[in-house]
Write an enzyme that holds these catalytic residues in place. Structure first.
Site, short mmCIF file in Angstrom:
data_model
loop_
_atom_site.label_atom_id
_atom_site.label_comp_id
_atom_site.label_asym_id
_atom_site.label_seq_id
_atom_site.Cartn_x
_atom_site.Cartn_y
_atom_site.Cartn_z
N GLU A 151 12.34 44.24 75.80
CA GLU A 151 13.21 43.15 75.33
C GLU A 151 12.73 41.76 75.74
OE1 GLU A 151 17.34 43.91 76.16
OE2 GLU A 151 17.38 45.58 74.76
N GLU A 253 17.30 52.99 73.73
CA GLU A 253 18.65 52.92 74.28
C GLU A 253 19.59 53.13 73.10
OE1 GLU A 253 19.32 49.04 76.08
OE2 GLU A 253 17.81 49.36 77.63
#
Ligand SMILES: *[C@@H]1O[C@H](CO)[C@@H](O)[C@H](O)[C@H]1NC(C)=O
Ligand SMILES: *[C@@H]1O[C@H](CO)[C@@H](O)[C@H](O)[C@H]1NC(C)=O
Ligand SMILES: *[C@@H]1O[C@H](CO)[C@@H](O)[C@H](O)[C@H]1NC(C)=O
Ligand SMILES: *[C@@H]1O[C@H](CO)[C@@H](O)[C@H](O)[C@H]1NC(C)=O
Ligand SMILES: *[C@@H]1O[C@H](CO)[C@@H](O)[C@H](O)[C@H]1NC(C)=O
Ligand SMILES: *[C@@H]1O[C@H](CO)[C@@H](O)[C@H](O)[C@H]1NC(C)=O
Ligand SMILES: *[C@@H]1O[C@H](CO)[C@@H](O)[C@H](O)[C@H]1NC(C)=O
Ligand SMILES: *[C@@H]1O[C@H](CO)[C@@H](O)[C@H](O)[C@H]1NC(C)=O
Length: 442
Positions: A151, A253
């Site tokens: 990220e 995720e």
């Protein structure tokens, strides 16, 4: 005769190891059985960012939790940060004995790329930490892959850090080769920034330099909330969008918790369906351990015991009643790497390595500094956060997880020129909180 003697000796000396899983085309395969491999996993970092702990360096932690992974029928865990000064052999062996692979993020809070100044943070000391972690884990056959970053790009303004992701991917792949390690897949775990999903994925998988292309893509995706569906969640659109992507994709995720009550995990049926399998290879639920963000499957009690929550039971039921697709299930070896973008407003050239790389490739990394590493001290240490989540869901945009995080946001937000709402310093590492147009991180 010779062969069987050798086999016996090897069998007697070496502890059991798992068959290597590697990639062919856009899927993972068990190199012994030849079967497709679908990740059935959880994200695992007990303590999270507020009590950063290497769960694979302490057998009383991993040994406590592996039986629960087995109850869920898992074959993979993802760990966000490990301490490269520690020994991991016992936990890696226990995982192998349980049939469990590891996807490992190579960064730590103190040794990671900075969004503020990626060029500054991309230095030889940083690469030494990354490579020391590679050295510690590369021998285990149950390492499924490494993430070069997580990220780092979290909105349009931080897209210009992407060339540095490719640089770390390239250097790590070159290190694996130079040190004669197995060619463990190296990838990136992407935040769900809807406007950038495809173009960032394509950039990371583009260009003639195969070392600078990812071997696998993890997407953090919280779009399936409650009793959703393949269509309503947007999974269907993502399958369409990523069709033709040449390397494996999986959910690094998943598990939206924006619906009241325990999560039903009905997305499991979709994730392991033949609607998804031509493009996706399973996923990892965020996350094993309950903390203030309420994504846990189990509560770790103060006496150290494990208390499975309703989410755990629901996930177990869903995983157990959902088999992997049979056979090739739509995987393809005929896709080619992506085209590079032509319209970005900054240079897409992958930065050349820092001066020290040649020596690192030739002589290997020196001992790492573990959680003490501070390789980007001078660069603005905002980029790294353990166990991040992104919830790309309108109902969550105005939510804040933690009073202390919110409070600290205002004192540091002036530092931000890149849309970071704030950052939280605690316990000697940095976590960040960002609330940016529909995205929610902590
Ligand atoms: C896949 O794994 C096998 C067994 O370790 C190895 O011999 C082979 O080279 C690997 N293939 C690729 C493409 O990495
Ligand atoms: C931090 O994690 C360690 C290892 O799991 C644990 O022993 C300790 O109790 C935790 N500390 C806090 C304050 O939660
Ligand atoms: C290992 O973890 C246990 C349980 O959290 C903790 O009590 C112990 O201190 C840890 N050991 C080390 C060496 O960190
Ligand atoms: C990995 O294997 C190499 C070659 O056998 C060995 O020299 C090295 O010490 C091993 N590394 C670890 C961390 O076990
Ligand atoms: C490029 O354009 C984006 C979106 O318009 C903008 O947010 C960003 O600041 C620009 N970046 C540079 C380096 O000019
Ligand atoms: C890749 O190689 C081809 C053929 O050599 C060349 O035409 C093209 O410009 C190269 N692309 C990049 C991004 O370097
Ligand atoms: C967010 O989640 C809620 C609860 O499932 C759902 O009603 C809503 O449509 C979702 N919003 C978006 C933009 O996906
Ligand atoms: C479900 O559980 C049973 C009993 O433990 C086991 O034999 C079976 O393989 C499991 N099925 C799946 C899909 O995990």
């Amino acid at each position: 005769m010779k062969f069987s003697t050798l086999t016996l000796i090897a069998g007697a000396c070496a502890a059991a190891s798992l068959p290597v899983v590697n990639t062919t085309g856009n899927a993972f395969f068990n190199s012994e059985t030849g079967d497709r491999f679908y990740i059935r996993g959880v994200d695992y970092q007990p303590g999270g960012s507020s009590n950063l702990t290497d769960p694979l360096a302490n057998v009383s932690i991993c040994g406590r939790d592996i039986p629960y992974f087995q109850e869920l029928g898992l074959n993979t865990i993802r760990v966000y940060s490990v301490d490269n000064t520690q020994d991991h052999s016992e936990c890696m062996q226990k995982l192998a004995d349980a049939g469990i692979y590891l996807i490992l993020d190579l960064n730590t809070p103190g040794a990671s790329l900075s969004r503020y100044d990626p060029g500054c943070s991309y230095n030889a000391e940083y690469l030494n930490e990354v490579f020391a972690t590679v050295d510690e884990f590369a021998n285990y056959t149950n390492v499924l892959g490494f993430f070069a970053a997580n990220e780092l790009v979290n909105n349009e303004d931080t897209l210009d850090t992407a060339p540095y992701i490719k640089a770390v991917v390239r250097d790590t792949k070159q290190y694996l080769k130079a040190r004669s390690y197995r060619q463990i897949p190296v990838g990136y775990s992407a935040a769900d920034v809807s406007s950038l999903r495809k173009e960032l994925a394509d950039y990371l998988n583009c260009g003639n330099d195969s070392d600078a292309r990812i071997d696998m893509l993890g997407v953090n995706d919280y779009s399936w909330c409650g009793q959703s569906s393949f269509t309503t969640s947007g999974y269907g659109q993502k399958v369409q969008m990523y069709t033709g992507f040449s390397v494996p994709i999986f959910l690094s995720e998943y598990g939206c918790n924006q619906v009241p009550g325990a999560r039903p995990f009905t997305e499991v049926e979709a994730i392991y369906s033949t609607e998804m399998s031509p493009v996706f290879s399973g996923g990892l639920v965020y996350e094993y351990t309950e903390d203030s963000s309420n994504y846990g499957l189990v509560q770790i009690e103060s006496d150290g015991s494990v208390d499975p929550l309703k989410d755990f039971d629901n996930l177990q039921k869903e995983l157990n009643s959902t088999s992997d697709p049979v056979g090739a299930a739509g995987f393809s070896t005929s896709y080619v790497f992506s085209d590079c973008p032509t319209d970005w407003n900054f240079s897409i050239t992958v930065p050349p390595p820092p001066d020290g790389l040649t020596k690192l490739l030739k002589d290997g990394a020196t001992a790492g500094s573990g959680f003490e590493a501070e390789t980007q001290e001078a660069c603005g240490n905002d980029a790294y956060y353990v166990s991040s989540t992104v919830v790309n869901n309108a109902t969550s945009t105005s939510t804040s997880s933690s009073a202390s995080a919110s409070a600290s946001a205002s004192s540091t937000s002036s530092k931000s020129s890149k849309g970071i709402a704030g950052q939280l310093e605690a316990h000697g590492f940095t976590a960040i909180l960002a609330l940016i147009g529909g995205l929610f991180f902590y």
